[in-house]
Structures are given as C-alpha cells and as structure tokens.
Design an enzyme around this catalytic site. Structure first.
Site, PDB file in Angstrom:
ATOM      1  N   ASN A  12       0.861  -1.185   0.000  1.00  0.00           N
ATOM      2  CA  ASN A  12       0.000   0.000   0.000  1.00  0.00           C
ATOM      3  C   ASN A  12       0.898   1.236   0.000  1.00  0.00           C
ATOM      4  O   ASN A  12       1.492   1.570   1.015  1.00  0.00           O
ATOM      5  CB  ASN A  12      -0.891  -0.023   1.248  1.00  0.00           C
ATOM      6  CG  ASN A  12      -1.677   1.260   1.435  1.00  0.00           C
ATOM      7  OD1 ASN A  12      -1.804   2.061   0.514  1.00  0.00           O
ATOM      8  ND2 ASN A  12      -2.208   1.458   2.630  1.00  0.00           N
ATOM      9  N   LYS A  14       0.016   4.245  -0.249  1.00  0.00           N
ATOM     10  CA  LYS A  14      -0.651   5.422   0.339  1.00  0.00           C
ATOM     11  C   LYS A  14      -0.454   6.644  -0.570  1.00  0.00           C
ATOM     12  O   LYS A  14      -0.432   6.491  -1.787  1.00  0.00           O
ATOM     13  CB  LYS A  14      -0.136   5.674   1.753  1.00  0.00           C
ATOM     14  CG  LYS A  14      -0.101   4.423   2.619  1.00  0.00           C
ATOM     15  CD  LYS A  14       0.146   4.732   4.069  1.00  0.00           C
ATOM     16  CE  LYS A  14       0.296   3.420   4.819  1.00  0.00           C
ATOM     17  NZ  LYS A  14       0.237   3.618   6.267  1.00  0.00           N
ATOM     18  N   HIS A  95      -9.227   0.966   4.977  1.00  0.00           N
ATOM     19  CA  HIS A  95      -7.945   1.180   5.664  1.00  0.00           C
ATOM     20  C   HIS A  95      -8.169   2.126   6.840  1.00  0.00           C
ATOM     21  O   HIS A  95      -8.990   3.048   6.765  1.00  0.00           O
ATOM     22  CB  HIS A  95      -6.917   1.756   4.692  1.00  0.00           C
ATOM     23  CG  HIS A  95      -5.530   1.763   5.255  1.00  0.00           C
ATOM     24  ND1 HIS A  95      -5.103   2.739   6.132  1.00  0.00           N
ATOM     25  CD2 HIS A  95      -4.495   0.905   5.107  1.00  0.00           C
ATOM     26  CE1 HIS A  95      -3.850   2.478   6.475  1.00  0.00           C
ATOM     27  NE2 HIS A  95      -3.460   1.372   5.872  1.00  0.00           N
ATOM     28  N   GLU A  97      -6.646   4.580   7.821  1.00  0.00           N
ATOM     29  CA  GLU A  97      -6.490   6.003   7.495  1.00  0.00           C
ATOM     30  C   GLU A  97      -7.745   6.541   6.807  1.00  0.00           C
ATOM     31  O   GLU A  97      -8.067   7.730   6.944  1.00  0.00           O
ATOM     32  CB  GLU A  97      -5.222   6.201   6.650  1.00  0.00           C
ATOM     33  CG  GLU A  97      -3.970   6.024   7.516  1.00  0.00           C
ATOM     34  CD  GLU A  97      -2.761   5.455   6.817  1.00  0.00           C
ATOM     35  OE1 GLU A  97      -2.699   5.481   5.576  1.00  0.00           O
ATOM     36  OE2 GLU A  97      -1.849   4.960   7.523  1.00  0.00           O
ATOM     37  N   GLU A 165      -5.087  -5.119  10.721  1.00  0.00           N
ATOM     38  CA  GLU A 165      -4.042  -4.117  10.936  1.00  0.00           C
ATOM     39  C   GLU A 165      -4.324  -3.354  12.239  1.00  0.00           C
ATOM     40  O   GLU A 165      -5.164  -2.443  12.250  1.00  0.00           O
ATOM     41  CB  GLU A 165      -4.021  -3.115   9.782  1.00  0.00           C
ATOM     42  CG  GLU A 165      -3.781  -3.732   8.428  1.00  0.00           C
ATOM     43  CD  GLU A 165      -3.244  -2.697   7.456  1.00  0.00           C
ATOM     44  OE1 GLU A 165      -2.102  -2.847   7.034  1.00  0.00           O
ATOM     45  OE2 GLU A 165      -3.954  -1.734   7.151  1.00  0.00           O
ATOM     46  N   GLY A 171       2.778   2.067  10.732  1.00  0.00           N
ATOM     47  CA  GLY A 171       3.752   3.137  10.577  1.00  0.00           C
ATOM     48  C   GLY A 171       4.487   3.514  11.846  1.00  0.00           C
ATOM     49  O   GLY A 171       5.167   4.545  11.887  1.00  0.00           O
ATOM     50  N   SER A 210       3.758  -2.358  10.354  1.00  0.00           N
ATOM     51  CA  SER A 210       5.209  -2.369  10.599  1.00  0.00           C
ATOM     52  C   SER A 210       5.873  -3.696  10.241  1.00  0.00           C
ATOM     53  O   SER A 210       6.798  -4.130  10.921  1.00  0.00           O
ATOM     54  CB  SER A 210       5.518  -1.972  12.056  1.00  0.00           C
ATOM     55  OG  SER A 210       5.092  -0.631  12.287  1.00  0.00           O
TER      56      SER A 210
HETATM   57  C1  PEP Z   1      -0.527   0.056   6.126  1.00  0.00           C
HETATM   58  O1  PEP Z   1      -0.616   1.224   5.905  1.00  0.00           O
HETATM   59  O2  PEP Z   1      -1.417  -0.716   5.730  1.00  0.00           O
HETATM   60  C2  PEP Z   1       0.638  -0.429   6.861  1.00  0.00           C
HETATM   61  C3  PEP Z   1       0.604  -1.652   7.313  1.00  0.00           C
HETATM   62  O3  PEP Z   1       1.673   0.458   7.043  1.00  0.00           O
HETATM   63  P1  PEP Z   1       3.130   0.121   7.633  1.00  0.00           P
HETATM   64  O4  PEP Z   1       3.577  -1.171   6.994  1.00  0.00           O
HETATM   65  O5  PEP Z   1       3.966   1.281   7.223  1.00  0.00           O
HETATM   66  O6  PEP Z   1       2.988  -0.027   9.097  1.00  0.00           O
END
Ligand code: PEP
Length: 247
Positions: A12, A14, A95, A97, A165, A171, A210
């Site tokens: 992703n 973003k 997601h 976000e 998630e 992040g 992460s």
């Molecule tokens: C995400 O945005 O779906 C995500 C898992 O981000 P990150 O891997 O940067 O934690």
C-alpha cells in the site's frame, strides 16, 4: 477442510510516489516473484501506468479505495468500474487512514467492498483495533465484529481478503506479539468459518502493521497469517522483495 491458502503480499503506497518512483515497480516486476501472490497499490494517478508497467509479470496492481457507486456526481471519487477498466485487479477498502481521515464506518466499507466484487475486483477489507481498544482488553471481540460488519455479501475465498491491521502498529515500528497476532487471526478464522463455511476457511487473512524484511518471516509463520499488507516497506523494491521472499 481441504483448501490451501496461497500467501499474498500486498503493498500500500498510500499518498507516496511520483512518476519517478515507477523505477521501484519496474525493479519488482523484473524480479517477478512467483512464490506467493503480490499486489502493489499505488496512488490513483499512477494506477494505469502501474498496470502498463507490470505488464505480463506476476505482480498485480490494485487501488487504495473506491466509491460505492458505478458513476455519477461524486467529485474527486473513483469507481470500482474505473479501477477495473484501467486493468487493476484489487482494491483496498476500509484502511484505518480512511476510517480516521474520512470518518468511514463499516457499513460504508461493506458497500465499497460490494462495489468491488460487482466489478470483478478483489476486495482487501481492512480491520483493526486502536491502542485504547487493545488496552481495554476486548480487541478480539471488537475486531471480529468490525470484520462481520465490513465484509461484503457474497464474500468468497476468490474475491475477498481480510487485512488485520492494529491501528497502533501502522507506521509506528511497533508490532503485536506473536501470541497476540496468532490469537487475533484464530478468532477471525473461527468467525469466518462459522459464517461462511469452506469459503471462510479459504479467505486469506493478512497481517499489516510495521512488517519489514527483518520480521516478515516470523510473522508469516504464525498460523492463519496468510501474508501481509505492507505500507512503508512497500515503497522500495529491495525492502518489498525481501518481504515477498519471506512469504
Ligand atoms: C498500512 O498502511 O497498511 C501499513 C501496514 O503500514 P506500515 O507497513 O507502514 O505499518
């Protein structure tokens, strides 16, 4: 139960990446990993170009969101029909976000996932608890309910993927313990099987939050973790390919 689940690693991007970043996709496609399914989800303006660049490689291209409607007066939105039309094969919905920045709730996310399915796209449906919800001790019940409210009618192993998630792990460089991930994925699997039988057994449940080349193998070895949804580490081909090779 006889279904085996092939692992999936989805990136992703973003709101990251410019046309120059396509060099990273080219490097990923040149490596052309076949050990698992791979999807890269760039920002909308790059979607068609990514599809063209992925060409005949095994890497598929997805979008990061879609509208519920086929077309119409929805300035700034993008339909699942258009995503399909430019050659993408999947779309992320729900997601955290989107849930946070745009106030999206599970009913809307379910409708978006249903629009994806109606257009022949794979829906990657994201769910996850906040840190406060984890600390309150009811993360599994809450995330299971969130999944049930977000999954599209007609979900099958072929058209739907769940991405667990934890919001506090996205992040941040923090990840749940192996036991916490295993326990959550087991709870989600139990609910999927109760609701959808064999299809629920076959629906892939990704872990996201992460994941890096250094922790991917350990996370992907956890029972019922069928791959990962990767944010930051999907932007660089070397990092992303390192995670893919761990799957
Ligand atoms: C995400 O945005 O779906 C995500 C898992 O981000 P990150 O891997 O940067 O934690």
């Amino acid at each position: 139960m006889t279904t085996t689940r092939r692992k999936l690693v989805a990136g992703n991007w973003k709101m990251n990446g410019l046309t120059a970043s396509m060099a990273e996709l080219v490097e990923m496609c040149d490596a052309n990993p076949t050990n698992c399914d791979v999807i890269v989800c760039p920002p909308f303006p790059l979607l068609g170009r990514f599809v063209g660049s992925a060409g005949n490689s095994h890497i598929e291209i997805g979008a990061q969101d879609c509208h519920t409607a086929e077309s119409g007066a929805h300035t700034g939105d993008v339909s699942a029909a258009l995503i399909k039309d430019v050659g993408a094969t999947a779309v992320i919905v729900g997601h955290s976000e989107r849930r946070t920045d745009h106030g999206e709730q599970s009913g809307l996310i379910k409708a978006k996932a249903e629009a994806a399915l109606a257009n022949g796209l794979t829906a990657i449906v994201c769910i996850g608890e906040t840190e406060a919800e984890r600390d309150a001790g009811n993360a599994e019940a809450l995330v299971t309910a969130q999944m049930r409210a977000s999954l599209p009618a007609g979900a099958t192993a072929a058209n739907t993927v769940v991405a667990y998630e934890p919001v506090w792990a996205i992040g941040t460089g923090r990840t749940p313990t192996t036991e916490q991930i295993a326990s959550m994925h087991a709870a989600l699997r139990t609910a999927l099987k109760a609701d959808l039988g064999e299809e629920g057994h076959g629906i892939r449940i990704l872990y996201g939050g992460s994941v890096k080349p250094g922790n991917a193998a350990e996370i992907f070895a956890i029972p019922d973790v069928d791959g990962g949804l990767i944010g930051g580490a999907s932007l660089k081909a070397t990092d992303f390919l390192g995670i893919v090779s761990a799957a």
